[in-house]
Structure formats: structure tokens, C-alpha cells
Design a protein around this motif. Sequence first.
Motif, PDB file in Angstrom:
ATOM      1  N   ILE A  46      -9.454   1.932  -3.610  1.00 53.19           N
ATOM      2  CA  ILE A  46      -8.913   2.044  -4.964  1.00 53.19           C
ATOM      3  C   ILE A  46     -10.043   1.752  -5.930  1.00 53.19           C
ATOM      4  CG2 ILE A  46      -7.185   1.225  -6.610  1.00 53.19           C
ATOM      5  CD1 ILE A  46      -5.505   0.284  -4.236  1.00 53.19           C
ATOM      6  N   THR A 100       1.454   6.465 -14.586  1.00 54.07           N
ATOM      7  CA  THR A 100       2.252   5.273 -14.306  1.00 54.07           C
ATOM      8  C   THR A 100       1.340   4.053 -14.346  1.00 54.07           C
ATOM      9  OG1 THR A 100       1.936   5.466 -11.911  1.00 54.07           O
ATOM     10  CG2 THR A 100       3.922   6.490 -12.850  1.00 54.07           C
ATOM     11  N   HIS A 141      -8.904  -0.554   0.485  1.00 49.92           N
ATOM     12  CA  HIS A 141      -7.926   0.517   0.309  1.00 49.92           C
ATOM     13  C   HIS A 141      -8.471   1.672  -0.542  1.00 49.92           C
ATOM     14  CE1 HIS A 141      -4.569  -1.352   2.347  1.00 49.92           C
ATOM     15  NE2 HIS A 141      -4.794  -2.485   1.712  1.00 49.92           N
ATOM     16  N   TRP A 162       1.307   0.043 -12.763  1.00 49.32           N
ATOM     17  CA  TRP A 162       1.914  -1.000 -11.935  1.00 49.32           C
ATOM     18  C   TRP A 162       1.136  -2.288 -12.146  1.00 49.32           C
ATOM     19  CZ3 TRP A 162       5.966   0.208  -8.371  1.00 49.32           C
ATOM     20  CH2 TRP A 162       6.437  -0.894  -7.646  1.00 49.32           C
ATOM     21  N   ILE A 215       2.779   1.025  -3.808  1.00 47.98           N
ATOM     22  CA  ILE A 215       1.955   1.237  -5.011  1.00 47.98           C
ATOM     23  C   ILE A 215       1.014   2.410  -4.765  1.00 47.98           C
ATOM     24  CG2 ILE A 215       0.303   0.188  -6.601  1.00 47.98           C
ATOM     25  CD1 ILE A 215       1.372  -2.555  -5.695  1.00 47.98           C
ATOM     26  N   GLN A 216       1.310   3.533  -5.357  1.00 46.29           N
ATOM     27  CA  GLN A 216       0.470   4.724  -5.221  1.00 46.29           C
ATOM     28  C   GLN A 216      -0.502   4.766  -6.399  1.00 46.29           C
ATOM     29  OE1 GLN A 216       0.750   6.668  -2.418  1.00 46.29           O
ATOM     30  NE2 GLN A 216       2.242   5.119  -1.806  1.00 46.29           N
ATOM     31  N   ALA A 217      -1.644   4.128  -6.246  1.00 44.13           N
ATOM     32  CA  ALA A 217      -2.599   3.981  -7.351  1.00 44.13           C
ATOM     33  C   ALA A 217      -3.813   4.883  -7.152  1.00 44.13           C
ATOM     34  CB  ALA A 217      -3.045   2.529  -7.481  1.00 44.13           C
ATOM     35  N   ASP A 218      -4.195   5.572  -8.215  1.00 38.99           N
ATOM     36  CA  ASP A 218      -5.428   6.360  -8.204  1.00 38.99           C
ATOM     37  C   ASP A 218      -6.627   5.509  -8.584  1.00 38.99           C
ATOM     38  OD1 ASP A 218      -4.081   8.876  -7.699  1.00 38.99           O
ATOM     39  OD2 ASP A 218      -3.360   8.758  -9.767  1.00 38.99           O
ATOM     40  N   HIS A 256       0.829  -1.206   0.000  1.00 32.90           N
ATOM     41  CA  HIS A 256       0.000   0.000   0.000  1.00 32.90           C
ATOM     42  C   HIS A 256       0.866   1.262   0.000  1.00 32.90           C
ATOM     43  CE1 HIS A 256      -3.558   2.351   0.303  1.00 32.90           C
ATOM     44  NE2 HIS A 256      -3.242   2.862   1.468  1.00 32.90           N
ATOM     45  N   SER A 257       2.022   1.204   0.651  1.00 31.47           N
ATOM     46  CA  SER A 257       2.926   2.362   0.635  1.00 31.47           C
ATOM     47  C   SER A 257       3.773   2.395  -0.632  1.00 31.47           C
ATOM     48  CB  SER A 257       3.841   2.339   1.864  1.00 31.47           C
ATOM     49  OG  SER A 257       4.615   1.154   1.891  1.00 31.47           O
ATOM     50  N   LYS A 275      -3.598   9.536 -14.529  1.00 30.64           N
ATOM     51  CA  LYS A 275      -3.867   8.674 -13.384  1.00 30.64           C
ATOM     52  C   LYS A 275      -2.755   7.638 -13.203  1.00 30.64           C
ATOM     53  CE  LYS A 275      -8.938   8.942 -13.401  1.00 30.64           C
ATOM     54  NZ  LYS A 275      -9.025   9.685 -12.120  1.00 30.64           N
ATOM     55  N   ARG A 276      -2.530   7.267 -11.948  1.00 28.04           N
ATOM     56  CA  ARG A 276      -1.611   6.177 -11.622  1.00 28.04           C
ATOM     57  C   ARG A 276      -2.439   4.904 -11.545  1.00 28.04           C
ATOM     58  NH1 ARG A 276       0.569   9.064  -6.298  1.00 28.04           N
ATOM     59  NH2 ARG A 276      -1.699   9.255  -6.167  1.00 28.04           N
TER      60      ARG A 276
END
Length: 225
Positions: free
Chosen positions: A146, A214, A144, A216, A110-113, A107-108, A185-186
Amino acid sequence: MSLMNALRKSLLPAKCASCQSYIESPGICRTCYPTLPLFELEDSNLLLRPDINRMFNLPECDGLSACGWYHGQLAMWLKQIKYHRDRHAIKVIRQIIMQQWRRLHLHSLIQADACVIVPLAKTRLLSRGYNQVYQTWGKLLDYHHIPMLTVIAKHARPSHVLLSKSARQHNARQAFYLTGDIKHKRILIVDDVITSGATMNAVAALCKQAGAQTVWACATCITEL
């Protein structure tokens, strides 16, 4: 604990999905969990491992994370979910995903929007009735906060099972198409199993074309080639 839950636990006690010993709640016992082929903290971004980077062709992905290798009981449970929608296997894989997400500190990392779950072709989704990736990952993504976006769809294409690596890459490039916009967006892309990386890279490429900042890649398991 409610009376109903107490009665259920006494009449139908939970067993470890691996060794079948009695445990407090459904899932995997503390003895069996370390025996599963799971990744360790230093493998949070698998693209930093030279062997895995050579194994999978993922030039469009900025990172790759997975719970473990696709063999043994992990493979068995995923097959039970994919082909039989086995509820017990779904609970077990959900437990593994949640614990590995915490254990690898994803969670720290992968910074996903937003998240894109690798879609099934409409015909396959209709015949199967569910997407096995959503069945196992949906709760973690909700936990989380997301959001899941439906910006990529899939044409009906031949199965990858009997195709060579180059044929899989060509097949995957032709399989997916854009249905929305994700500029700046990530994006986190999630699948159940990564075999050659062809599907994941094709979806990542489309996300980049749609303006993703980005991308991931994340999977329950990856295969050993």
C-alpha cells in the motif's frame, strides 16, 4: 539460525513485554496477548457499532478500524514511542498491528489504493525527528504493498490536549492543507490514536475534496470518551 543470533538469544533472551516471562522472540507471550484491550472480529468496521459511531464524529469516513482501546499497556507503549522513540515499544506495537490486521481480516475488508499517514507540523517533525505513526505502521503498509502518499501537510496549530470537542474540530479544520491530487483513489488514513475524531475527519474531508473515491480511517487505538 546464525551463530550471532544464537549467541544473542543465549546472552540476551527475549522477554514478554507484558509479564516479563522468557519467550522465543521479542514481543508479547500467548498468555498476555488475550488480556490486552483489543477489538474482536465483529468490530472490524467500528462505525457499525452504535456506541462508537456516537462517540466519534466521522461523517467523511466510509469505515473505521483500530487495534484496540487507548488504555492500559497499549497507551503506555504508544506514549513511549511518541515521546521517547522507544525501540522495544515500537516492536511490540508493530507485532500487535500485524496480528490485529490478520485477526480482523482487514486486508480483505479495506480495499486501499494508497495510504495517507496523518502528518505532523513541520516544526514538530523537526523537533521530534520522526513521525511515530510511520514508525509503527510503515512495515505493514510495505508488506501489503500500500503506497504512502504525501498529499496532505499540516500547519503548526495549538495542541488538542486542553481543547473542547468543538474547539478540536475547528482547530483540525484549520490545520491541514492539500499538496497533491488523489482523484478516484481508495484512501486509507492512518493515525496512532483517535481521541475525538476531529483530526481524522478533517484529513478525510480533504481527501474527499481532492477526489478520493472512498476514505477508510485506521488507528492503532481509539480513546474511550
